[in-house]
Design an enzyme around this catalytic site. Structure first.
Site, PDB file in Angstrom:
ATOM      1  N   GLU A  85       0.824  -1.210   0.000  1.00  0.00           N
ATOM      2  CA  GLU A  85       0.000   0.000   0.000  1.00  0.00           C
ATOM      3  C   GLU A  85       0.857   1.259   0.000  1.00  0.00           C
ATOM      4  OE1 GLU A  85      -2.835   0.021   3.204  1.00  0.00           O
ATOM      5  OE2 GLU A  85      -3.208  -2.128   2.988  1.00  0.00           O
ATOM      6  N   CYS A  98       3.356   8.336   1.139  1.00  0.00           N
ATOM      7  CA  CYS A  98       3.736   7.419   2.202  1.00  0.00           C
ATOM      8  C   CYS A  98       3.991   6.062   1.558  1.00  0.00           C
ATOM      9  CB  CYS A  98       2.607   7.335   3.232  1.00  0.00           C
ATOM     10  SG  CYS A  98       2.925   6.144   4.535  1.00  0.00           S
ATOM     11  N   CYS A 105       4.910  -7.189   7.824  1.00  0.00           N
ATOM     12  CA  CYS A 105       5.862  -6.682   8.825  1.00  0.00           C
ATOM     13  C   CYS A 105       6.002  -7.707   9.937  1.00  0.00           C
ATOM     14  CB  CYS A 105       5.341  -5.358   9.398  1.00  0.00           C
ATOM     15  SG  CYS A 105       6.458  -4.583  10.582  1.00  0.00           S
ATOM     16  N   CYS A 109       3.409  -4.991  16.332  1.00  0.00           N
ATOM     17  CA  CYS A 109       2.757  -3.972  17.168  1.00  0.00           C
ATOM     18  C   CYS A 109       1.263  -4.288  17.298  1.00  0.00           C
ATOM     19  CB  CYS A 109       2.945  -2.579  16.575  1.00  0.00           C
ATOM     20  SG  CYS A 109       4.678  -2.083  16.526  1.00  0.00           S
ATOM     21  N   CYS A 112      -1.488  -2.403  15.039  1.00  0.00           N
ATOM     22  CA  CYS A 112      -1.189  -2.159  13.625  1.00  0.00           C
ATOM     23  C   CYS A 112      -1.685  -3.293  12.729  1.00  0.00           C
ATOM     24  CB  CYS A 112       0.320  -1.984  13.459  1.00  0.00           C
ATOM     25  SG  CYS A 112       0.814  -1.659  11.759  1.00  0.00           S
ATOM     26  N   CYS A 326      -1.999   2.232   7.724  1.00  0.00           N
ATOM     27  CA  CYS A 326      -1.214   0.990   7.583  1.00  0.00           C
ATOM     28  C   CYS A 326      -1.925  -0.345   7.412  1.00  0.00           C
ATOM     29  CB  CYS A 326      -0.356   0.821   8.837  1.00  0.00           C
ATOM     30  SG  CYS A 326       1.060   1.842   8.869  1.00  0.00           S
TER      31      CYS A 326
HETATM   32  N1  SAH Z   1       7.519   0.332  11.151  1.00  0.00           N
HETATM   33  C1  SAH Z   1       7.676   1.748  11.259  1.00  0.00           C
HETATM   34  C2  SAH Z   1       6.918   2.551  10.224  1.00  0.00           C
HETATM   35  C3  SAH Z   1       5.528   2.146   9.806  1.00  0.00           C
HETATM   36  S1  SAH Z   1       4.097   2.626  10.668  1.00  0.00           S
HETATM   37  C4  SAH Z   1       7.329   2.209  12.655  1.00  0.00           C
HETATM   38  O1  SAH Z   1       6.939   1.400  13.460  1.00  0.00           O
HETATM   39  O2  SAH Z   1       7.547   3.365  12.956  1.00  0.00           O
HETATM   40  C5  SAH Z   1       3.966   4.361  10.749  1.00  0.00           C
HETATM   41  C6  SAH Z   1       3.366   4.801  12.084  1.00  0.00           C
HETATM   42  O3  SAH Z   1       1.978   4.441  12.198  1.00  0.00           O
HETATM   43  C7  SAH Z   1       4.068   4.183  13.287  1.00  0.00           C
HETATM   44  O4  SAH Z   1       4.272   5.171  14.265  1.00  0.00           O
HETATM   45  C8  SAH Z   1       3.047   3.174  13.766  1.00  0.00           C
HETATM   46  O5  SAH Z   1       3.259   2.843  15.105  1.00  0.00           O
HETATM   47  C9  SAH Z   1       1.754   3.905  13.483  1.00  0.00           C
HETATM   48  N2  SAH Z   1       0.546   3.078  13.460  1.00  0.00           N
HETATM   49  C10 SAH Z   1       0.396   1.797  13.057  1.00  0.00           C
HETATM   50  N3  SAH Z   1      -0.876   1.396  13.197  1.00  0.00           N
HETATM   51  C11 SAH Z   1      -1.561   2.446  13.687  1.00  0.00           C
HETATM   52  C12 SAH Z   1      -2.921   2.647  14.058  1.00  0.00           C
HETATM   53  N4  SAH Z   1      -3.826   1.690  13.959  1.00  0.00           N
HETATM   54  N5  SAH Z   1      -3.252   3.876  14.516  1.00  0.00           N
HETATM   55  C13 SAH Z   1      -2.335   4.870  14.632  1.00  0.00           C
HETATM   56  N6  SAH Z   1      -1.048   4.724  14.299  1.00  0.00           N
HETATM   57  C14 SAH Z   1      -0.656   3.526  13.847  1.00  0.00           C
END
Ligand code: SAH
Length: 340
Positions: A85, A98, A105, A109, A112, A326
């Site tokens: 994406e 972006c 991944c 997290c 995510c 994401c």
């Molecule tokens: N892997 C990297 C970059 C990708 S995600 C990282 O972890 O930083 C980009 C940002 O979106 C990160 O800060 C991630 O924690 C956040 N993110 C992911 N899922 C999310 C969600 N459901 N709501 C808000 N932020 C989210």
């Protein structure tokens, strides 16, 4: 390929060196995906290149355009059938894309969507660049800013991402300056140090999301390996070496990390650091239970940080009607295909 690599290829085919620059311009600046569009390259050479080298383009599998703000979300298909994406956002100063750095991944997290099926593979530098070309081609615009905040953990795909940065900044190519690029990491400490050594002028964003290990380890498994102190120490080293301000991302999740105590603890830990906190009201993901903090909680959190001298902003939410955060589009697409 870099110009030097292309030179080696073309010299190997018995061609003069300047051809490398021509091919580089077509691929890196014009973003062509077909050798026949390279009008200043002789036909026989085009054929030779075509037979030996594929130009892997991202093709648009699905495209959603937000009715609110014209944000465009792409689901791109890669040559091997993988999906990634990208999101194109229009700002006053230009277009920001972006981009994804991996298919899926591995970081796990808890909030995510990108990580739900694990990592399938790393993207090559060309596939990261290809997302920019595909979006530019589709919308007829020039992308001026790039954020590595799509699917994947950029520092878990270090070599390809460094190669991408080198190519995207190339004056003969897309010519997107490092100051217009942000790279976001969940906090892979040794790679943060390696990045610092390169002294790039990009903005490093660090996904912090919690002020202490108890909360952060629950949200981000990576914290068990590199806890908050280790990440913040790496940030201090990064600032010292590069002179650049760090941007911390903090997803505001109701009842999890948004209390007054969390705000105070966060402020205490960041005190005196050259940094900025970007609060992101968490985006609800269907498979996850997290709910965003309400407006008054958010405002109180901001006030506590500001009173303690911390720079803080709230990330503007774009494309909320099109699953723009994401990994959500890829998942729903896969379910559709599988009839799930
Ligand atoms: N892997 C990297 C970059 C990708 S995600 C990282 O972890 O930083 C980009 C940002 O979106 C990160 O800060 C991630 O924690 C956040 N993110 C992911 N899922 C999310 C969600 N459901 N709501 C808000 N932020 C989210």
């Amino acid at each position: 390929m870099t110009i030097e690599e292309l030179e080696a290829v073309l010299c190997g085919l018995g061609e003069p060196k300047y051809r490398a620059g021509q091919v580089f311009d077509w691929i890196q600046r014009s973003g062509v995906t077909d050798y026949d569009q390279m009008t200043n390259i002789p036909k026989e050479l085009r054929l030779k290149l075509y037979q030996k080298y594929d130009i892997f383009a991202c093709t648009i599998e699905k495209k959603l355009i937000s009715e609110y703000d014209n944000t465009v979300k792409y689901l791109f298909k890669l040559h091997d059938g993988s999906f990634i994406e990208s999101v194109l956002m229009a700002y006053k100063y230009g277009y920001t894309l972006c981009v994804s750095t991996q298919v899926g991944c591995n970081m796990g997290c808890a909030f995510c969507a990108s990580t739900l099926g694990g990592k399938e593979r790393d993207l090559t530098a060309g596939e990261i660049l290809g997302q920019i070309h595909a979006a530019q081609r589709d919308r007829g615009v020039r992308v001026s800013h790039v954020v590595l905040m799509g699917m994947g953990e950029p520092l878990d795909n270090f070599e390809n991402v460094m190669r991408f940065l080198d190519l995207v900044a190339s004056p003969r190519g897309l010519n997107i300056g490092m100051r217009n690029i942000s790279l976001s990491t969940c906090g892979i400490v040794p790679r943060m140090d390696e990045l610092a050594q390169r002294k790039l002028q990009l903005t490093l964003s660090v996904s912090l999301h919690a002020p202490n290990d108890a909360i952060r380890s629950r949200l981000m498994p990576v914290n068990r390996r590199w806890p908050v102190d280790a990440v913040l120490d790496a940030c201090r080293r990064y600032i010292r070496l590069t002179g650049r301000r760090i941007s911390f991302e903090y997803a505001m999740i109701r009842g999890v990390n948004d209390s007054d105590d969390c705000a105070r603890e966060l402020a205490a830990r960041l005190k005196g650091m050259l940094c900025h906190v970007n609060l992101i009201p968490v985006n609800a993901v269907r498979e996850r239970q997290f709910v965003r903090s309400d407006r008054s909680r958010l405002e109180r959190f901001i006030r506590i940080l500001e009173q303690r001298g911390i720079n803080v902003t709230v990330r503007r939410s774009l494309g909320s009607d099109i699953n723009a955060s994401c990994g959500q589009l890829r998942r729903s697409h896969r379910e559709e295909m599988e009839g799930g």
